[in-house]
Design an enzyme around this catalytic site. Structure first.
Site, PDB file in Angstrom:
ATOM      1  N   HIS A 185      36.629   2.492 -29.728  1.00  0.00           N
ATOM      2  CA  HIS A 185      36.372   1.230 -29.726  1.00  0.00           C
ATOM      3  C   HIS A 185      36.295   0.217 -28.437  1.00  0.00           C
ATOM      4  CE1 HIS A 185      38.034   1.570 -34.108  1.00  0.00           C
ATOM      5  NE2 HIS A 185      36.975   2.242 -33.788  1.00  0.00           N
TER       6      HIS A 185
ATOM      7  N   ASP B  35      43.900  -0.822 -25.416  1.00  0.00           N
ATOM      8  CA  ASP B  35      44.637  -1.254 -24.697  1.00  0.00           C
ATOM      9  C   ASP B  35      44.933  -0.680 -23.293  1.00  0.00           C
ATOM     10  OD1 ASP B  35      46.105   0.969 -25.398  1.00  0.00           O
ATOM     11  OD2 ASP B  35      46.972  -0.128 -27.064  1.00  0.00           O
TER      12      ASP B  35
ATOM     13  N   CYS C 263      28.968 -16.075 -18.519  1.00  0.00           N
ATOM     14  CA  CYS C 263      28.305 -15.262 -17.812  1.00  0.00           C
ATOM     15  C   CYS C 263      27.687 -16.079 -16.701  1.00  0.00           C
ATOM     16  CB  CYS C 263      27.409 -14.434 -18.787  1.00  0.00           C
ATOM     17  SG  CYS C 263      26.432 -13.413 -17.771  1.00  0.00           S
TER      18      CYS C 263
ATOM     19  N   ASN D 146      42.138   2.695 -29.674  1.00  0.00           N
ATOM     20  CA  ASN D 146      42.829   1.841 -29.227  1.00  0.00           C
ATOM     21  C   ASN D 146      42.174   1.132 -27.917  1.00  0.00           C
ATOM     22  OD1 ASN D 146      44.885   2.176 -30.890  1.00  0.00           O
ATOM     23  ND2 ASN D 146      46.265   3.425 -29.787  1.00  0.00           N
TER      24      ASN D 146
ATOM     25  N   GLY E 237      49.117   7.999 -35.577  1.00  0.00           N
ATOM     26  CA  GLY E 237      49.197   6.584 -35.541  1.00  0.00           C
ATOM     27  C   GLY E 237      47.938   5.801 -35.993  1.00  0.00           C
TER      28      GLY E 237
ATOM     29  N   SER F 110      45.613   4.631 -39.596  1.00  0.00           N
ATOM     30  CA  SER F 110      45.789   4.423 -41.037  1.00  0.00           C
ATOM     31  C   SER F 110      44.595   5.300 -41.802  1.00  0.00           C
ATOM     32  CB  SER F 110      45.697   3.030 -41.558  1.00  0.00           C
ATOM     33  OG  SER F 110      44.499   2.504 -40.808  1.00  0.00           O
TER      34      SER F 110
HETATM   35  P1  OAD Z   1      46.180   0.271 -38.327  1.00  0.00           P
HETATM   36  O1  OAD Z   1      47.087  -0.696 -38.203  1.00  0.00           O
HETATM   37  O2  OAD Z   1      45.115   0.303 -39.722  1.00  0.00           O
HETATM   38  O3  OAD Z   1      47.137   1.596 -38.801  1.00  0.00           O
HETATM   39  C1  OAD Z   1      48.143   2.046 -38.141  1.00  0.00           C
HETATM   40  C2  OAD Z   1      49.004   3.041 -38.528  1.00  0.00           C
HETATM   41  O4  OAD Z   1      49.900   3.761 -37.592  1.00  0.00           O
HETATM   42  C3  OAD Z   1      49.639   3.287 -39.937  1.00  0.00           C
HETATM   43  O5  OAD Z   1      48.999   4.407 -40.377  1.00  0.00           O
HETATM   44  C4  OAD Z   1      50.826   3.201 -39.541  1.00  0.00           C
HETATM   45  O6  OAD Z   1      51.740   3.739 -40.617  1.00  0.00           O
HETATM   46  C5  OAD Z   1      51.113   4.003 -38.294  1.00  0.00           C
HETATM   47  N1  OAD Z   1      52.309   3.830 -37.315  1.00  0.00           N
HETATM   48  C6  OAD Z   1      52.944   2.451 -37.229  1.00  0.00           C
HETATM   49  N2  OAD Z   1      53.743   2.591 -36.235  1.00  0.00           N
HETATM   50  C7  OAD Z   1      53.819   4.181 -35.773  1.00  0.00           C
HETATM   51  C8  OAD Z   1      54.648   4.705 -34.850  1.00  0.00           C
HETATM   52  N3  OAD Z   1      55.455   4.294 -34.225  1.00  0.00           N
HETATM   53  N4  OAD Z   1      54.274   6.024 -34.824  1.00  0.00           N
HETATM   54  C9  OAD Z   1      53.332   6.636 -35.557  1.00  0.00           C
HETATM   55  N5  OAD Z   1      52.527   5.911 -36.484  1.00  0.00           N
HETATM   56  C10 OAD Z   1      52.861   4.603 -36.596  1.00  0.00           C
HETATM   57  O7  OAD Z   1      45.495   0.948 -37.078  1.00  0.00           O
HETATM   58  P2  OAD Z   1      44.084   1.873 -36.778  1.00  0.00           P
HETATM   59  O8  OAD Z   1      44.040   2.991 -37.815  1.00  0.00           O
HETATM   60  O9  OAD Z   1      44.206   2.269 -35.385  1.00  0.00           O
HETATM   61  O10 OAD Z   1      39.360  -1.818 -35.123  1.00  0.00           O
HETATM   62  O11 OAD Z   1      42.895   0.830 -37.152  1.00  0.00           O
HETATM   63  C11 OAD Z   1      41.577   1.093 -36.876  1.00  0.00           C
HETATM   64  C12 OAD Z   1      41.032  -0.128 -36.494  1.00  0.00           C
HETATM   65  O12 OAD Z   1      41.160  -1.038 -37.354  1.00  0.00           O
HETATM   66  C13 OAD Z   1      41.270  -0.631 -35.045  1.00  0.00           C
HETATM   67  O13 OAD Z   1      40.788   0.066 -33.730  1.00  0.00           O
HETATM   68  C14 OAD Z   1      40.793  -2.091 -35.335  1.00  0.00           C
HETATM   69  C15 OAD Z   1      41.266  -2.469 -36.537  1.00  0.00           C
HETATM   70  O14 OAD Z   1      40.402  -3.489 -37.258  1.00  0.00           O
HETATM   71  C16 OAD Z   1      38.565  -2.917 -34.453  1.00  0.00           C
HETATM   72  O15 OAD Z   1      38.961  -3.932 -33.942  1.00  0.00           O
HETATM   73  C17 OAD Z   1      36.991  -2.659 -34.461  1.00  0.00           C
END
Ligand code: OAD
Length: 256
Positions: free
Chosen positions: A128, A113, A159, A111, A198, A200
């Protein structure tokens, strides 16, 4: 190991609590689902960003050069929104784990954020990058600048050398920050429990971290509202539910 759900849920929680309570070194790998209860949109869920926008239109160096205003508007929206947010109790639980648990704990997050640090976690690896600062897209050598309201008052920000600025986040097609990546893999190769919260498990190299643990027979505790590709692995204890509820419960069960 036991997968949560129905009567088995308690068993999974107990198993996870024992693992966390007895660990000497924990890596907590977090993704967008960690932030969703604080109001940050995930990428791939039902309301995820990539349902309405294409990653290549927004999160690539090419997109930034092609339509810098559109890309900056997207990042500005995310940054300004994330400033208003409060870390949920799951973040506080991870702070407590680091400060009061018996294990050396490091958060490795995808994340951008900044919520882990804002909540009080000290050892955070941002795989990231971060939305806090921006740098010259043409790498002129100027120091990074803080992204604040003033910088965002005219989009796209530039810049002093005249080139475009870019947020210091990893865009698709770019390598991850080398130091962060190396540290994350070193920690994953040494920890004795990994918490995966959290994510995917679809974006590499971050998604490789739990596999590295599992290959060493290191147990993985997965907290997710859904199943992922590792959920059914025999080395995974899956705690089905939202991080904001499950993590405080896990810490309480572990007596931390
Ligand atoms: P995803 O949006 O792909 O996955 C979010 C995951 O969190 C899913 O498996 C949901 O089931 C789970 N989830 C949702 N709400 C939840 C909660 N309250 N508690 C627990 N789990 C929950 O996000 P990421 O896996 O972080 O990259 O995605 C990875 C990267 O893809 C990001 O960093 C970003 C994106 O494209 C870049 O921008 C380079």
């Amino acid at each position: 190991m036991t997968t949560a759900g129905g009567g088995a849920a308690r068993t999974a929680m107990e198993q996870a609590a024992t693992l966390v309570g007895e660990a000497g070194a924990i890596v907590v790998s977090t993704g967008a689902g960690m932030s969703s209860e604080s109001g940050v949109r995930t990428f791939r869920g039902r309301d995820g960003w990539w349902r309405e926008r294409r990653a290549e239109e927004l999160a690539t160096p090419e997109a930034l050069r092609r339509d810098p205003r559109l890309v900056w508007e997207w990042y500005a929206e995310r940054l300004l929104a994330s400033r208003e947010l409060t870390p949920h109790p799951g973040y506080d639980a991870l702070v407590r784990l680091e400060r009061e648990g018996g294990a050396r704990t490091t958060v490795v997050t995808q994340n951008v954020d900044g919520l882990h640090s804002r909540a009080g976690s000290r050892d955070v690896v941002e795989l990231h990058g971060s939305l806090r600062s921006a740098s010259c897209l043409d790498r002129c050598g100027e120091a990074p600048v803080t992204i604040d309201g003033e910088l965002l008052s005219e989009l796209p920000p530039r810049c002093p050398c005249g080139s475009l600025l870019r947020p210091d986040v990893v865009l698709f097609g770019e390598p991850l920050p080398e130091d962060s990546l190396r540290r994350a893999f070193r920690l994953a190769a040494k920890c004795d429990v990994m918490l995966v919260v959290g994510t995917s498990m679809l974006v590499y190299p971050a998604a490789a971290l739990p596999h590295l643990a599992l290959e060493r027979s290191v147990p993985v505790v997965e907290v997710n509202t859904d199943a992922t590709s590792i959920t059914r692995h025999p080395g995974v204890v899956h705690l089905l539910g939202p991080a904001g509820e499950v993590l405080p419960e896990l810490l309480a069960e572990a007596g931390i």
